[in-house]
Design a protein around this motif. Sequence first.
Motif, PDB file in Angstrom:
ATOM      1  N   THR A   1       4.579   1.238   1.228  1.00 49.26           N
ATOM      2  CA  THR A   1       5.895   1.829   0.303  1.00 49.26           C
ATOM      3  C   THR A   1       6.617   2.999   1.128  1.00 49.26           C
ATOM      4  N   GLN A   2       5.898   3.610   1.815  1.00 48.59           N
ATOM      5  CA  GLN A   2       6.581   4.685   2.593  1.00 48.59           C
ATOM      6  C   GLN A   2       7.253   4.126   3.822  1.00 48.59           C
TER       7      GLN A   2
ATOM      8  N   THR B   1       0.776  -1.354   0.083  1.00 52.05           N
ATOM      9  CA  THR B   1       0.068   0.048  -0.035  1.00 52.05           C
ATOM     10  C   THR B   1       0.955   1.329   0.076  1.00 52.05           C
ATOM     11  N   ARG B   2       0.393   2.191   0.064  1.00 57.97           N
ATOM     12  CA  ARG B   2       1.095   3.598   0.032  1.00 57.97           C
ATOM     13  C   ARG B   2       1.908   3.681   1.385  1.00 57.97           C
TER      14      ARG B   2
END
Length: 156
Positions: free
Chosen positions: A119-120, A115-116
């Motif tokens: 990834t972060q 997910t975002r």
Amino acid sequence: MPAKASGTRRGTAPEGAAAAFYILDHQIGFALRLAHQRHCALFAERIGDPELTPTQWAALAKLWQTGPTSQNRLGRLTGMDASTIRGVVTRLIKRGLVDTRPDREDARLLLIGLTREGTQLYRSLAPIALQITEETLSPLNQDERETLMRLLDKLR
């Protein structure tokens, strides 16, 4: 296998002789386990996320590398059996770091992807993970590190 009358087993030295030469500290499994324990302790101490385990990190890193993939394939790529990867993925989903989506080519297949937030997290922790690897290997010089990794690759 039944022992022969001479006290030896087919294709092995007498049991007492093998026992006399078996020194735990000189066995590969024991040495690898101690090295692994050291690395995991460094990971837990340094990664900065008390909920993140080395197996969860492996799944995130492999998903970063490969992109969305099936849970089965992710397990194979990370060296985890089916029940272990299922638990890892479940915990990562609960944290919102990965999600599932149908494969565009085969709607029956679910793909696991970052997910975002995943990834972060991966991007922010990758430099720390590299430092952990560096610290794990710090007793070795560069040639020894390359030799170790080459030899471990041969054992896979």
